[in-house]
Each structure stands twice: as C-alpha cells, then as structure tokens.
Design an enzyme around this catalytic site. Structure first.
Site, mmCIF file in Angstrom:
data_model
loop_
_atom_site.group_PDB
_atom_site.id
_atom_site.type_symbol
_atom_site.label_atom_id
_atom_site.label_comp_id
_atom_site.label_asym_id
_atom_site.label_seq_id
_atom_site.Cartn_x
_atom_site.Cartn_y
_atom_site.Cartn_z
ATOM 1 N N SER A 192 -33.075 -38.222 1.192
ATOM 2 C CA SER A 192 -33.176 -37.078 0.289
ATOM 3 C C SER A 192 -33.996 -35.915 0.840
ATOM 4 O O SER A 192 -33.829 -34.789 0.400
ATOM 5 C CB SER A 192 -33.751 -37.530 -1.049
ATOM 6 O OG SER A 192 -34.951 -38.236 -0.856
ATOM 7 N N HIS A 220 -27.874 -40.366 -3.293
ATOM 8 C CA HIS A 220 -27.410 -39.029 -2.883
ATOM 9 C C HIS A 220 -26.051 -39.069 -2.197
ATOM 10 O O HIS A 220 -25.564 -38.046 -1.719
ATOM 11 C CB HIS A 220 -28.432 -38.355 -1.962
ATOM 12 C CG HIS A 220 -29.634 -37.828 -2.688
ATOM 13 N ND1 HIS A 220 -29.652 -36.606 -3.314
ATOM 14 C CD2 HIS A 220 -30.854 -38.373 -2.907
ATOM 15 C CE1 HIS A 220 -30.840 -36.414 -3.875
ATOM 16 N NE2 HIS A 220 -31.588 -37.472 -3.640
ATOM 17 N N LYS A 251 -27.606 -37.916 -10.461
ATOM 18 C CA LYS A 251 -27.491 -36.815 -9.502
ATOM 19 C C LYS A 251 -26.089 -36.208 -9.596
ATOM 20 O O LYS A 251 -25.792 -35.545 -10.565
ATOM 21 C CB LYS A 251 -27.896 -37.312 -8.127
ATOM 22 C CG LYS A 251 -29.400 -37.582 -8.151
ATOM 23 C CD LYS A 251 -30.000 -38.157 -6.932
ATOM 24 C CE LYS A 251 -31.512 -38.218 -7.136
ATOM 25 N NZ LYS A 251 -32.105 -39.473 -6.697
#
Ligand code: PLP
Length: 405
Positions: A192, A220, A251
C-alpha cells in the site's frame, strides 16, 4: 502526571513532530469533487478506486436489504447472526475469486487478525514480507507460532529463509531440536505504501518447493488487478495455486468487510476457530447486500476498471513528464516522492490550500528520507480533474522545493 495528562503528553509529542493525525471530515459522499473540512477539494487519497461507494445500484441494494432484513443481524454468525444474505455473499465471493469457498469477516483487519493465529500454532513458522500491512503483523503477533521476515518482495531471500528453516528447525521449550511442523509465507498482493505488486509468480514456486502454505492479502489487489478485478492470483494466472486469499470490501469494492477464500476445509476451520469471527457481531444486512451488489458490478460493468487503469497511466505519465519521481509503483497507488518528511507535509498543506486533497506518508510509515504524497487514482476522475491535479502539483511542488526549477 495523572493518566489523562500522560495521554495528552503522548499526543503532544506526535503534534510537535508533525506526526499527529488531523481531523478531516468529509461533508458528503466520497467522490472526486467533495468537501473536506468545509472546503471544496479534488479527492486524491481515497481507496475507493472504482468510485463504487457512490454507485446507485449498491446504495439501492443496501436500502432494500435494510427494509427487508433490518438494521442489524442480532448476533454473532455462529449463534443467530447468519442470515441467508451472509451465506449468499460468501457463495458470491467464492465464485468471484474462483475458489471453492469463502468466509466473510466484519473487516479485512478482523480477517487477518483472526485467521493467522487460528491457522498457525506452536511448532509452525510464519515467514512474512518485511513490508506487510499492520493487520498481518498483528495477526502474526497473536499467533503462538515462531516468526521471521524476508526482504521485501524478494523471492531469493524467501528461499534462503525457508531453506534455513528446513535445515535448522527450532529449539522447543525443553531445549530439544525440532523441525518445524508447518511453514507459512505471508504477503500483501499489492503493497500500500509503494504500490508495487508482490512477485507471486516467483514467490509461489519457492513456497511450494518447501511445502509452505501461501497466504496473500489482496486488499489493494481486489477490484484493481486481474480479470474483472479478481485480484493478484488472477493477475499472475495463479488461481487455484494460492492456499489462502484474504481481501476486503473497504477499498475498490466501495463498502466494508473482509473475507478469506480458499478450500472448504479452510472455511469450516475458520468458522470454528477464528476468534475475531466467532466473538464479534456479524455485518448488518445493508452492508452484506452492498458487498453482493459490488461483486455483481465488477462482472457486469468492466468500464470502471478500464477507466481506473486509463487514469493511472495518464496521471503517472503526466507527473513523470513534469519532473516528479513516482517511485516503482505498477498500480493506481502513485507515490509522489518528496524526500524529507517536512517537504511532503508542506506540499500536502499547499495542495490543500489550492483545493487538492492528497495526504503525506512520512516516517515511521516509510523511511525518513522516503516521505511522499500518496495519490490514489480513481476511475471517477475526469481528464480535467487529472489536468488540474498535475497543474497544482507542479505549482505547489515548485513552491515547496519538491520540484526543482
Ligand atoms: C486496508 C488493508 C487491510 C484492512 O482492511 P479493512 O477491511 O479496511 O479492515 C488489510 N490489509 C491490507 C494490505 C490493507 O491495505
């Protein structure tokens, strides 16, 4: 010093080092043009990669589910908190990830903190990438297994660590030499802070060679990498080869909630043993229905993912052309390298003044001389938004000395 004075002194320490977290309230939905602390800004630091948090179909699904199923589930999953919705979502996750089964947790953090200590124990070794996410680190800390790290994204170093573990074993409490029961390799799929992708094509064969179980955190990667955003395993053509995949809906998928996907045996084991799952109320119906709608959209509306990558390529190219160092990211996470912390902080403050919301990442999250602004690309940004962002970065970059000349 009384307790509150002690707490205050600790916060003051952070403040004087410029490392405290400021309050930054959004005055509405998380969309590219939004209000932060009452100021109209261009949002460049949300993890809502595809803009799904404001997607009408998801919001509608949430409203409908709340009306039909209520505000809350009423219990933990294993007692009276499993509704049809929860199992439907888990079937959908498994289908989406192309795995036999999946278990939904309240958050990604809860998935890591519950799964890692459940699957590992005394006599096992957890081998973790040195830059893994804090929730993996906390999961490892909760485990009774031994732990070690390998160099970031370095399959060769991983091989060294696993060979050493296989030949040396460990010494148990009574001083006896033992060989490890099980080895686990834990890695983020996408890191990240730098936006680099774990080289799973190299890591997986190394892990397999040593009989290690491989655990990938795709927080992610989900909704960003691979076909329809299925994540890192799909990206590398490794579907079916990763033993345990963990991910999040908080996310790219725009809602909230974590999951672990893998075999049916893994599902059943975690159902019975993951403490963050067993001892915490299950997600509300609206949340669960929202996650299902988000997965449907991943498969039925590929335009969001296409736009995310188009924006990512465009923005990186423009920023590099303007003279910025955007690191070695190969994903929509775009670090704008600044050097010392103070430079990143000044640039962020200047950008905010100019209506661009992008936060600095400084020590201790990254090395002292590697402070950066972390720009998160987003499918909803228009070309005009991106042009404005670059223009403001150039102006503020010059003003703060991040950009020379
Ligand atoms: C955000 C993140 C998590 C935590 O996920 P939540 O669902 O937000 O709790 C776990 N791992 C990684 C790598 C993350 O980036």
């Amino acid at each position: 010093m009384n307790f509150d004075e002690y707490l205050k002194s600790k916060v003051d320490e952070k403040k004087s080092a410029g490392l405290d977290w400021k309050l930054r309230r959004l005055g509405g939905m998380s969309v590219p043009r939004c209000k932060v602390e009452g100021k109209d800004v261009l949002m460049l630091c949300s993890n809502n990669y595809l803009g799904l948090s404001s997607h009408k179909k998801i919001i509608r699904a949430q409203i409908t589910a709340a009306k039909q199923w209520g505000a809350g589930s009423g219990s933990v999953r294993v007692i009276a908190g499993t509704m049809d919705l929860h199992t439907q979502l888990e079937e959908k996750i498994a289908k989406f990830k192309h795995t036999p089964a999946a278990l939904y947790f309240q958050t990604g953090f809860a998935a890591n903190a519950g799964t890692i200590p459940a699957i590992s124990g005394e006599g096992d070794l957890l081998v973790s990438d040195e830059l893994n996410h804090g929730s993996i680190i906390d999961g490892v800390r909760l485990s009774k297994a031994q732990r070690t790290i390998y160099k970031h994204a370095d399959a060769q170093d991983l091989a060294r660590v696993l060979e050493e573990a296989a030949t040396k074993g460990y010494t148990d409490k009574s001083g006896q030499k033992q060989s490890y029961n099980r080895l686990f390799v834990l890695t983020d799929g996408v890191f990240s802070m730098d936006g680099d992708v774990a080289p799973l094509d190299k890591i997986t064969p190394v892990a397999k060679k040593h009989g290690a179980i491989i655990y990938v955190d795709d927080a992610h990667g989900d909704g960003v990498l691979g076909e329809c955003g299925r994540g890192a395993a799909s990206h590398f053509g490794l579907e079916g080869k990763i033993d345990i995949e963990m991910g999040t809906f908080s996310k790219a998928l725009g809602v909230v909630g974590g999951y672990v996907s893998g075999s049916q045996a893994l599902h059943d084991f975690l159902w019975n043993n993951a403490r963050t799952f067993l001892l915490s109320g299950s997600a509300p119906p609206a949340t669960v229905a929202g996650c299902m709608a988000a997965l449907d959209i991943m498969e039925s509306e590929p335009r969001h993912l296409k736009k995310l990558w188009k924006n990512t390529k465009y923005f990186k190219k423009q920023m590099k052309g303007a003279g910025f160092d955007t690191g070695n990211s190969t994903t929509p996470i775009t670090p704008v390298m600044c050097g010392e912390s103070i430079k990143a902080q000044n640039l962020s403050a200047e950008l905010f003044e100019q209506g661009v919301f992008a936060l600095p990442i400084v020590f201790p999250m990254v090395a002292k001389d590697k402070a950066r602004i972390r720009v998160m690309m987003n499918a909803q940004l228009s070309t005009e938004d991106l042009e404005l962002a670059v223009e403001k970065f150039v102006a503020c970059g010059k003003k703060t000395g991040v950009l020379q000349g």
